[in-house]
Scaffold this motif. Structure first.
Motif, mmCIF file in Angstrom:
data_model
loop_
_atom_site.group_PDB
_atom_site.id
_atom_site.type_symbol
_atom_site.label_atom_id
_atom_site.label_comp_id
_atom_site.label_asym_id
_atom_site.label_seq_id
_atom_site.Cartn_x
_atom_site.Cartn_y
_atom_site.Cartn_z
ATOM 1 N N THR A 366 34.052 -43.970 3.556
ATOM 2 C CA THR A 366 35.358 -43.324 3.105
ATOM 3 C C THR A 366 36.365 -43.936 2.161
ATOM 4 N N ARG A 402 34.997 -37.040 12.033
ATOM 5 C CA ARG A 402 36.079 -36.100 11.414
ATOM 6 C C ARG A 402 36.314 -36.739 9.835
ATOM 7 N N ARG A 403 36.340 -38.073 9.825
ATOM 8 C CA ARG A 403 36.720 -38.412 8.527
ATOM 9 C C ARG A 403 35.609 -38.142 7.407
ATOM 10 N N GLU A 406 36.073 -34.356 6.563
ATOM 11 C CA GLU A 406 37.066 -34.147 5.635
ATOM 12 C C GLU A 406 36.934 -34.656 4.221
ATOM 13 N N ALA A 409 34.611 -32.321 2.659
ATOM 14 C CA ALA A 409 35.565 -30.916 2.093
ATOM 15 C C ALA A 409 35.996 -31.005 0.743
ATOM 16 N N ARG A 410 36.402 -32.470 0.583
ATOM 17 C CA ARG A 410 37.261 -32.773 -0.519
ATOM 18 C C ARG A 410 36.308 -32.895 -1.874
#
Length: 416
Positions: A366, A402-403, A406, A409-410
């Motif tokens: 990430t 979760r990270r 996200e 999705a980005r």
């Protein structure tokens, strides 16, 4: 910096600048909001007033387009870039123009009625302008902003070839081969691989006609990249084998054969062939052993990218420790400093994120992917978006985090 920012820094008002250029203030305003481009005849005077070189002026123009609304710009009355014309129509017209220029290039050995021919100085002007455009392309944060400039140059070249005064003029045909490769680069950056393949194929044809072996080999190498990015590694190896043979007939002082070897390493890595990949990288590494001259832009391989390229090959081969060391070395190089070479830096960051995904290290994944995403938004590069899109596959096993969800999705927003 944009045109308007540069003007303000020098203390000019729009009215004063317009008066010095003998144009209407509204014309300056249209330049500064990206709705029109300065005419070629106006650019030398504008560059002088803004105290920049011509290639720096075109970077200011490109940066202005980056910050403007993404709508077609007006170059001249009746231009393909007139407002209201769709991007798809612009692309088709540009490809038509490239094809016509290619056809005229192939006929350039035909004798004219009066036996006249274009002078070497005239052809040299096209070569110099091509070099200038490559500099602008390299410096522009958003590569698509360079498209109108390349369109203008292609139009001028087509007009010159069409006037029938090109007998035995290989320099002019080589200039076409050079320009077509730049047109292909613009398409490739936007992930328009079919358009890029057309431009590269026409470039190789023109280079062959002009017996410009290094240009020819580079055109084939760029054509192989289209196969690489569509995972057709066997086809890429075949194309690069032809490029290697042609490069041997080129200028030994140029780095053509070393660049071909570097791309061959990528193709072999895609096939999982470590031994062939290492041999090709060793050949590419030889570019740093001696003094290798450069050119105006179509050949830029000087060994400075070897660390990042070696790292990318090792990622493909699942040699993660070797890959990470090479990529971290690449990030420490001056050419990949923040704010420079955005596409290259984003590619390295994406590869480091992929290593994190393969190791199931969510923090590494990430952290590096977030940096690459910021560059993608800053540069509007389709190439960077594609690299990030490929990263989504590597993230599948971590989708429960979760990270990572996200992040996915980005990235998905970029690639829709």
């Amino acid at each position: 910096m944009t045109l308007g920012e540069r003007r303000k820094r020098l203390g000019y008002s729009q009215e004063a600048l317009a008066a010095d250029l003998d144009v209407d203030r509204r014309t300056v305003g249209r330049w500064e909001c990206g709705k029109a481009l300065p005419q070629p005849c106006q650019r030398p005077r504008l560059a002088k007033l803004l105290q920049v070189e011509l290639h720096e002026l075109d970077v200011l123009i490109a940066e202005t387009r980056t910050g403007a609304a993404q709508e077609p710009v007006t170059v001249t009355q009746g231009s393909v870039f007139s407002a209201g014309v769709s991007d798809d129509m612009i692309r088709r017209e540009f490809l038509r123009l490239v094809a016509v220029t290619s056809a005229l290039s192939a006929m350039s050995d035909d004798a004219t009625a009066d036996g006249s021919e274009t002078t070497d100085a005239h052809a040299g002007t096209f070569a110099a302008m091509n070099n200038h455009l490559w500099q602008v392309f390299q410096m522009a944060r958003t590569k698509a902003a360079v498209h109108p400039l390349v369109h203008d140059q292609t139009t001028a070249l087509a007009d010159c070839l069409a006037d029938g005064k090109t007998r035995h003029h290989h320099t002019l045909v080589a200039a076409a081969a050079d320009l077509f490769q730049l047109a292909g680069e613009l398409a490739f950056d936007q992930n328009r691989y079919t358009d890029a393949a057309v431009a590269y194929s026409l470039a190789t044809s023109a280079a062959k006609d002009s017996k410009a072996y290094d240009l020819w080999a580079c055109g084939l190498t760029r054509l192989a990249y289209v196969d690489l990015y569509e995972n057709r590694y066997t086809q890429a190896v075949s194309t690069l084998s032809a490029a290697e043979r042609i490069a041997r007939r080129g200028d030994p002082q140029l780095s053509t054969r070393h660049w071909v070897a570097s791309v061959q390493a990528e193709a072999h890595a895609g096939l999982g062939d470590l031994a062939s990949c290492e041999r090709a990288l060793d050949v590419a590494q030889e570019v740093t052993a001696g003094s290798v001259s450069g050119n105006g832009g179509w050949l830029r391989f000087d060994g400075s990218r070897l660390a990042e390229e070696r790292g990318a090959r090792y990622v493909r081969l699942e040699r993660l420790d070797l890959a990470e060391r090479a990529l971290q070395d690449a990030l420490r190089l001056d050419g990949l400093a923040p704010g420079l070479s955005l596409r290259r830096r984003a590619a390295v960051l994406t590869d480091l994120a992929a290593i994190g995904a393969k190791r199931r290290d969510v923090e590494q994944l990430t952290s590096y992917a977030d940096q690459a995403l910021k560059i993608c938004h800053e540069s509007s590069s389709g190439y960077v978006a594609r690299r990030l899109g490929d990263l989504r596959t590597a993230c599948t096993a971590l989708s429960g985090d979760r990270r990572v969800a996200e992040l996915d999705a980005r990235i998905r927003v970029l690639t829709v």
